[in-house]
Scaffold this motif. Sequence first.
Motif, PDB file in Angstrom:
ATOM      1  N   GLY A  43     -14.343 145.794  84.140  1.00  0.00           N
ATOM      2  CA  GLY A  43     -13.589 145.198  83.043  1.00  0.00           C
ATOM      3  C   GLY A  43     -12.125 145.580  83.015  1.00  0.00           C
ATOM      4  N   GLY A  44     -11.684 146.375  83.969  1.00  0.00           N
ATOM      5  CA  GLY A  44     -10.290 146.794  84.000  1.00  0.00           C
ATOM      6  C   GLY A  44      -9.431 145.831  84.800  1.00  0.00           C
ATOM      7  N   ALA A  45      -8.233 146.283  85.107  1.00  0.00           N
ATOM      8  CA  ALA A  45      -7.292 145.488  85.879  1.00  0.00           C
ATOM      9  C   ALA A  45      -6.570 146.407  86.855  1.00  0.00           C
ATOM     10  CB  ALA A  45      -6.288 144.805  84.970  1.00  0.00           C
ATOM     11  N   VAL A  46      -6.108 145.841  87.958  1.00  0.00           N
ATOM     12  CA  VAL A  46      -5.360 146.598  88.955  1.00  0.00           C
ATOM     13  C   VAL A  46      -4.058 145.867  89.226  1.00  0.00           C
ATOM     14  CG1 VAL A  46      -5.340 147.459  91.326  1.00  0.00           C
ATOM     15  CG2 VAL A  46      -7.470 147.472  90.023  1.00  0.00           C
ATOM     16  N   THR A  47      -2.947 146.598  89.157  1.00  0.00           N
ATOM     17  CA  THR A  47      -1.655 146.026  89.478  1.00  0.00           C
ATOM     18  C   THR A  47      -1.231 146.522  90.848  1.00  0.00           C
ATOM     19  OG1 THR A  47      -1.019 145.949  87.159  1.00  0.00           O
ATOM     20  CG2 THR A  47       0.756 145.850  88.769  1.00  0.00           C
ATOM     21  N   LEU A  48      -0.985 145.589  91.752  1.00  0.00           N
ATOM     22  CA  LEU A  48      -0.468 145.915  93.071  1.00  0.00           C
ATOM     23  C   LEU A  48       1.034 145.666  93.020  1.00  0.00           C
ATOM     24  CD1 LEU A  48      -3.194 144.110  95.198  1.00  0.00           C
ATOM     25  CD2 LEU A  48      -3.031 146.544  94.713  1.00  0.00           C
ATOM     26  N   PRO A  49       1.849 146.703  93.101  1.00  0.00           N
ATOM     27  CA  PRO A  49       3.292 146.531  92.964  1.00  0.00           C
ATOM     28  C   PRO A  49       3.852 145.483  93.926  1.00  0.00           C
ATOM     29  CG  PRO A  49       2.712 148.847  93.011  1.00  0.00           C
ATOM     30  CD  PRO A  49       1.475 148.077  93.351  1.00  0.00           C
ATOM     31  N   ASN A  50       4.671 144.602  93.398  1.00  0.00           N
ATOM     32  CA  ASN A  50       5.320 143.516  94.141  1.00  0.00           C
ATOM     33  C   ASN A  50       4.351 142.477  94.692  1.00  0.00           C
ATOM     34  OD1 ASN A  50       7.885 144.629  93.695  1.00  0.00           O
ATOM     35  ND2 ASN A  50       7.634 145.975  95.454  1.00  0.00           N
ATOM     36  N   VAL A  51       3.074 142.546  94.329  1.00  0.00           N
ATOM     37  CA  VAL A  51       2.081 141.552  94.763  1.00  0.00           C
ATOM     38  C   VAL A  51       1.514 140.817  93.557  1.00  0.00           C
ATOM     39  CG1 VAL A  51      -0.133 141.176  95.926  1.00  0.00           C
ATOM     40  CG2 VAL A  51       1.487 142.849  96.839  1.00  0.00           C
ATOM     41  N   GLY A  52       0.919 141.560  92.629  1.00  0.00           N
ATOM     42  CA  GLY A  52       0.372 140.924  91.443  1.00  0.00           C
ATOM     43  C   GLY A  52      -0.649 141.787  90.739  1.00  0.00           C
ATOM     44  N   LYS A  53      -1.292 141.185  89.746  1.00  0.00           N
ATOM     45  CA  LYS A  53      -2.283 141.872  88.929  1.00  0.00           C
ATOM     46  C   LYS A  53      -3.625 141.166  89.094  1.00  0.00           C
ATOM     47  CE  LYS A  53      -3.198 142.978  84.083  1.00  0.00           C
ATOM     48  NZ  LYS A  53      -2.699 142.853  82.718  1.00  0.00           N
ATOM     49  N   ILE A  54      -4.666 141.934  89.410  1.00  0.00           N
ATOM     50  CA  ILE A  54      -6.023 141.407  89.565  1.00  0.00           C
ATOM     51  C   ILE A  54      -6.819 141.862  88.351  1.00  0.00           C
ATOM     52  CG2 ILE A  54      -8.096 141.378  91.005  1.00  0.00           C
ATOM     53  CD1 ILE A  54      -6.269 142.236  93.355  1.00  0.00           C
ATOM     54  N   TYR A  55      -7.482 140.910  87.694  1.00  0.00           N
ATOM     55  CA  TYR A  55      -8.220 141.243  86.477  1.00  0.00           C
ATOM     56  C   TYR A  55      -9.416 140.317  86.325  1.00  0.00           C
ATOM     57  CZ  TYR A  55      -5.561 137.274  84.684  1.00  0.00           C
ATOM     58  OH  TYR A  55      -5.017 136.025  84.512  1.00  0.00           O
ATOM     59  N   CYS A  56     -10.307 140.679  85.399  1.00  0.00           N
ATOM     60  CA  CYS A  56     -11.496 139.885  85.111  1.00  0.00           C
ATOM     61  C   CYS A  56     -11.315 139.237  83.742  1.00  0.00           C
ATOM     62  CB  CYS A  56     -12.721 140.794  85.108  1.00  0.00           C
ATOM     63  SG  CYS A  56     -14.267 139.913  84.887  1.00  0.00           S
ATOM     64  N   ARG A  57     -11.685 137.960  83.659  1.00  0.00           N
ATOM     65  CA  ARG A  57     -11.557 137.229  82.401  1.00  0.00           C
ATOM     66  C   ARG A  57     -12.909 136.621  82.055  1.00  0.00           C
ATOM     67  NH1 ARG A  57     -10.490 132.166  80.298  1.00  0.00           N
ATOM     68  NH2 ARG A  57     -10.558 131.076  82.272  1.00  0.00           N
ATOM     69  N   GLU A  58     -13.271 136.696  80.795  1.00  0.00           N
ATOM     70  CA  GLU A  58     -14.531 136.094  80.350  1.00  0.00           C
ATOM     71  C   GLU A  58     -14.299 134.647  79.946  1.00  0.00           C
ATOM     72  OE1 GLU A  58     -16.815 138.287  77.515  1.00  0.00           O
ATOM     73  OE2 GLU A  58     -16.307 140.201  78.454  1.00  0.00           O
ATOM     74  N   ARG A  59     -15.194 133.774  80.400  1.00  0.00           N
ATOM     75  CA  ARG A  59     -15.139 132.370  79.994  1.00  0.00           C
ATOM     76  C   ARG A  59     -16.263 132.126  78.995  1.00  0.00           C
ATOM     77  NH1 ARG A  59     -14.535 128.706  85.355  1.00  0.00           N
ATOM     78  NH2 ARG A  59     -16.558 129.638  85.756  1.00  0.00           N
ATOM     79  N   PRO A  60     -15.980 131.399  77.936  1.00  0.00           N
ATOM     80  CA  PRO A  60     -17.013 131.153  76.919  1.00  0.00           C
ATOM     81  C   PRO A  60     -18.056 130.139  77.410  1.00  0.00           C
ATOM     82  CG  PRO A  60     -15.024 129.950  76.382  1.00  0.00           C
ATOM     83  CD  PRO A  60     -14.708 130.783  77.591  1.00  0.00           C
ATOM     84  N   GLU A  61     -19.156 130.081  76.661  1.00  0.00           N
ATOM     85  CA  GLU A  61     -20.170 129.057  76.936  1.00  0.00           C
ATOM     86  C   GLU A  61     -19.527 127.689  76.726  1.00  0.00           C
ATOM     87  OE1 GLU A  61     -23.572 127.960  74.088  1.00  0.00           O
ATOM     88  OE2 GLU A  61     -24.392 129.501  75.423  1.00  0.00           O
ATOM     89  N   ARG A  62     -19.872 126.723  77.581  1.00  0.00           N
ATOM     90  CA  ARG A  62     -19.216 125.417  77.484  1.00  0.00           C
ATOM     91  C   ARG A  62     -20.118 124.329  78.049  1.00  0.00           C
ATOM     92  NH1 ARG A  62     -17.784 128.373  81.633  1.00  0.00           N
ATOM     93  NH2 ARG A  62     -17.291 127.440  83.651  1.00  0.00           N
ATOM     94  N   MET A  63     -19.735 123.102  77.767  1.00  0.00           N
ATOM     95  CA  MET A  63     -20.452 121.946  78.298  1.00  0.00           C
ATOM     96  C   MET A  63     -19.725 121.476  79.556  1.00  0.00           C
ATOM     97  SD  MET A  63     -22.995 121.551  76.283  1.00  0.00           S
ATOM     98  CE  MET A  63     -23.647 119.964  76.731  1.00  0.00           C
ATOM     99  N   VAL A  64     -20.502 121.235  80.620  1.00  0.00           N
ATOM    100  CA  VAL A  64     -19.934 120.730  81.868  1.00  0.00           C
ATOM    101  C   VAL A  64     -20.685 119.465  82.265  1.00  0.00           C
ATOM    102  CG1 VAL A  64     -19.167 122.998  82.680  1.00  0.00           C
ATOM    103  CG2 VAL A  64     -21.447 122.193  83.271  1.00  0.00           C
ATOM    104  N   ARG A  65     -20.091 118.684  83.148  1.00  0.00           N
ATOM    105  CA  ARG A  65     -20.699 117.428  83.565  1.00  0.00           C
ATOM    106  C   ARG A  65     -21.126 117.521  85.025  1.00  0.00           C
ATOM    107  NH1 ARG A  65     -20.151 112.612  81.203  1.00  0.00           N
ATOM    108  NH2 ARG A  65     -18.330 113.312  80.043  1.00  0.00           N
ATOM    109  N   ASN A  66     -22.376 117.102  85.305  1.00  0.00           N
ATOM    110  CA  ASN A  66     -22.857 117.002  86.680  1.00  0.00           C
ATOM    111  C   ASN A  66     -22.171 115.780  87.303  1.00  0.00           C
ATOM    112  OD1 ASN A  66     -24.259 116.387  89.024  1.00  0.00           O
ATOM    113  ND2 ASN A  66     -26.238 117.037  88.189  1.00  0.00           N
ATOM    114  N   PRO A  67     -21.340 115.963  88.337  1.00  0.00           N
ATOM    115  CA  PRO A  67     -20.602 114.831  88.890  1.00  0.00           C
ATOM    116  C   PRO A  67     -21.497 113.770  89.546  1.00  0.00           C
ATOM    117  CG  PRO A  67     -20.196 116.811  90.173  1.00  0.00           C
ATOM    118  CD  PRO A  67     -21.012 117.211  88.999  1.00  0.00           C
ATOM    119  N   ALA A  68     -22.666 114.167  89.997  1.00  0.00           N
ATOM    120  CA  ALA A  68     -23.555 113.212  90.661  1.00  0.00           C
ATOM    121  C   ALA A  68     -24.244 112.283  89.659  1.00  0.00           C
ATOM    122  CB  ALA A  68     -24.608 113.952  91.487  1.00  0.00           C
TER     123      ALA A  68
END
Length: 95
Positions: A43-68
Motif C-alpha cells: 500500500g505504499g509508494a516508491v519515488t525513483l529520483p528523476n524517473v517517477g513515483k510508483i504507487y498502488c491505487r484502489e478502483r471502486p466496484e463498477r459496471m463494465v460492458r462485455n465487448p463481445a
Amino acid sequence: MAKPMTKAQLVSAIAERMDTDKKTATSALDTITAIITDEVSGGGAVTLPNVGKIYCRERPERMVRNPATGEQIKKDADKVVKMTIAKALKESVNG
C-alpha cells in the motif's frame, strides 16, 4: 518505436556504469525490484529520483460492458499499480 530493453541488456548496462560484474548488477536490480514490489503491494509508494513515483491505487466496484455481447457486468473493486513520470524525465525526452 524501439524494442524495450531486456533484463539482460539492463543488467549489462548497470554493470558497465557501475564498473562491476554482471552478477553484482543482477543482484542489485533484483534487490531494487523486490523492495519496490514489497512497498507497493503493502500500500505504499516508491519515488525513483528523476524517473517517477510508483504507487498502488484502489478502483471502486463498477459496471463494465462485455465487448463481445454488450452485456453489463458488475466488476468488483480492485487495485492497480500506477506510475507518475517525473518532470525531469519528461523534459529530457522532449528536449
